[in-house]
Design a protein around this motif. Structure first.
Motif, mmCIF file in Angstrom:
data_model
loop_
_atom_site.group_PDB
_atom_site.id
_atom_site.type_symbol
_atom_site.label_atom_id
_atom_site.label_comp_id
_atom_site.label_asym_id
_atom_site.label_seq_id
_atom_site.Cartn_x
_atom_site.Cartn_y
_atom_site.Cartn_z
ATOM 1 N N ASN A 84 21.262 -34.168 43.702
ATOM 2 C CA ASN A 84 22.718 -34.016 44.193
ATOM 3 C C ASN A 84 22.317 -33.998 46.232
ATOM 4 O OD1 ASN A 84 23.001 -33.613 41.931
ATOM 5 N ND2 ASN A 84 24.174 -31.216 42.586
ATOM 6 N N PHE A 85 20.931 -33.701 47.066
ATOM 7 C CA PHE A 85 20.818 -33.787 48.672
ATOM 8 C C PHE A 85 20.189 -35.009 48.867
ATOM 9 C CE2 PHE A 85 19.322 -33.463 52.381
ATOM 10 C CZ PHE A 85 20.405 -32.884 53.179
ATOM 11 N N ALA A 111 31.067 -33.803 47.289
ATOM 12 C CA ALA A 111 30.606 -32.020 47.473
ATOM 13 C C ALA A 111 31.013 -31.166 46.296
ATOM 14 C CB ALA A 111 30.319 -31.631 48.754
ATOM 15 N N SER A 115 29.680 -25.323 46.871
ATOM 16 C CA SER A 115 29.398 -24.475 47.466
ATOM 17 C C SER A 115 29.486 -23.129 48.538
ATOM 18 C CB SER A 115 29.224 -25.527 49.021
ATOM 19 O OG SER A 115 31.088 -26.340 49.057
ATOM 20 N N MET A 127 16.731 -27.880 52.371
ATOM 21 C CA MET A 127 17.440 -29.292 52.402
ATOM 22 C C MET A 127 17.719 -29.995 53.643
ATOM 23 S SD MET A 127 19.673 -29.166 49.149
ATOM 24 C CE MET A 127 19.674 -27.309 48.664
ATOM 25 N N THR A 128 18.297 -28.960 54.430
ATOM 26 C CA THR A 128 18.963 -29.591 55.831
ATOM 27 C C THR A 128 17.793 -29.625 56.921
ATOM 28 O OG1 THR A 128 20.328 -26.997 55.378
ATOM 29 C CG2 THR A 128 19.599 -27.961 57.730
ATOM 30 N N ARG A 130 15.209 -31.748 55.632
ATOM 31 C CA ARG A 130 14.618 -32.700 55.025
ATOM 32 C C ARG A 130 13.706 -32.411 54.541
ATOM 33 N NH1 ARG A 130 18.679 -37.118 57.267
ATOM 34 N NH2 ARG A 130 17.540 -37.755 55.695
ATOM 35 N N THR A 157 22.962 -26.757 47.092
ATOM 36 C CA THR A 157 22.344 -28.465 47.254
ATOM 37 C C THR A 157 23.909 -29.080 47.057
ATOM 38 O OG1 THR A 157 23.516 -29.033 44.694
ATOM 39 C CG2 THR A 157 21.379 -28.793 45.644
ATOM 40 N N LYS A 158 25.241 -28.485 46.989
ATOM 41 C CA LYS A 158 26.745 -29.206 48.202
ATOM 42 C C LYS A 158 26.583 -28.480 48.689
ATOM 43 C CE LYS A 158 27.545 -31.666 43.741
ATOM 44 N NZ LYS A 158 27.569 -32.962 44.400
ATOM 45 N N ALA A 160 24.765 -28.058 51.650
ATOM 46 C CA ALA A 160 23.748 -28.813 52.478
ATOM 47 C C ALA A 160 24.196 -29.800 52.539
ATOM 48 C CB ALA A 160 21.728 -29.018 52.050
ATOM 49 N N PHE A 161 25.057 -30.600 51.554
ATOM 50 C CA PHE A 161 25.436 -31.581 51.726
ATOM 51 C C PHE A 161 26.267 -32.376 52.553
ATOM 52 C CE2 PHE A 161 28.068 -35.737 50.308
ATOM 53 C CZ PHE A 161 27.579 -36.675 51.111
ATOM 54 N N TRP A 164 25.312 -31.619 55.960
ATOM 55 C CA TRP A 164 24.995 -32.420 56.237
ATOM 56 C C TRP A 164 26.478 -33.749 56.690
ATOM 57 C CZ3 TRP A 164 25.467 -37.770 54.457
ATOM 58 C CH2 TRP A 164 24.301 -38.290 55.364
#
Ligand SMILES: NC(=O)c1ccc[n+]([C@@H]2O[C@H](COP(=O)([O-])OP(=O)(O)OC[C@H]3O[C@@H](n4cnc5c(N)ncnc54)[C@H](O)[C@@H]3O)[C@@H](O)[C@H]2O)c1
Length: 260
Positions: A84-85, A111, A115, A127-128, A130, A157-158, A160-161, A164
């Motif tokens: 997801n990410f 997303a 979230s 995640m942010t 990376r 995950t959603k 963070a995505f 991003w």
């Protein structure tokens, strides 16, 4: 000339509906999935992500016009973080060079309204940053209690995505290269991912208490596909880093005025 699009998650649900809609409009679609696709890869792995770019470059002859990064998992397991990410970002970043020679390049990811649900801040931060090993290690810990902490993985995950996308879209690589990069955030959509959650009237009532959808309730995947394909179309010239909620109203009910 017909546009060429890459759709990940093309074997099922929202990705399948997106592929079919684009094809019905005469676009060429290179479908990507872990099974039943033109390009079969596992987006949780480095080899799968590299293989995706190589296979798409070969299939498309070097140029693509739109990327729809849709493949995802909702299970309370570390693989959800990987696809997801990290898989979604790798898809968009890996295919970006092939967009540069398009006359009207576009990129979209998926997303979720999830979230807006409680998240695990440590996982979002990894995640942010990376840092995939740290994110997977944190997800491993959260996954030990699937009903409680494990349930935080998907929304994390959603979030963070989506963040991003907002951070990345205005940069030189994307906006500076005339590539609109945006995301959609669906509410509850009737796909194999949610089949168990919406199988009975009782289950539907319970999920809609968590995810209020006052406008027309649970949606079919074509609803999301229509928005995705507009964001990926030549008509979209100025949406930059937007996360468009297609959720029957859950965002406005949950967040109200708080986002302004
Ligand atoms: N259904 C919903 O209510 C809903 C709501 C919000 C967001 N989303 C998001 O929409 C996207 C599509 O979900 P869907 O509902 O269509 O689910 P789905 O399960 O019907 O389809 C997901 C597809 O992703 C593919 N996939 C999963 N892991 C993969 C991997 N490692 N490598 C390659 N492909 C992989 C699956 O094989 C499947 O074909 C996901 O990102 C999901 O999180 C769905």
């Amino acid at each position: 000339m017909a546009r060429t699009a890459v759709v990940t998650g093309s074997a099922s649900g929202i990705g399948k509906a997106t592929k079919e809609l684009l094809e019905s409009r005469g676009e060429r679609v290179i479908g990507v999935d872990i099974h039943d696709a033109d390009v079969v890869v596992d987006l949780t792995t480095a080899a799968g992500r590299t293989g995706l770019v190589e296979a798409v470059r070969d299939a498309a002859g070097g140029t693509i016009d739109a990327v729809y990064s849709i493949a995802g998992l909702a299970a309370p397991i570390p693989a959800t973080v990987a696809v997801n990410f990290f898989g979604m970002v790798a898809t968009l970043e890996g295919l970006r060079p092939l967009l540069l020679s398009s006359a009207a390049p576009r990129a979209v990811g998926v997303a979720s309204m999830a979230s807006l649900m409680p998240v695990d801040d440590e996982l979002v931060a990894a995640m942010t940053a990376r840092d995939e090993p740290a994110a997977l290690a944190r997800a491993e810990v959260l996954a030990r209690e699937p009903e409680t902490t494990g349930a935080l993985i998907y929304g994390s995950t959603k979030k963070a995505f989506a963040q991003w996308v907002r951070r990345t879209a205005p940069t030189a690589d994307w906006a500076g290269a005339s590539i609109p990069l945006n995301a959609v955030a669906p509410g509850i959509i009737a796909t194999p991912m949610t089949a168990d959650m919406i199988a009975t009237e009782e289950a539907r009532t319970a999920i809609l208490q968590m995810v209020p959808m006052p406008l027309n309730g649970i949606a079919e995947p074509i609803v999301v596909a229509r928005l995705l394909t507009w964001l990926g179309s030549t008509e979209n010239t100025h949406l930059c880093g937007q996360v468009v909620f297609v959720d029957g109203g859950s965002d406005v009910v949950i967040r109200g005025d708080s986002t302004w």
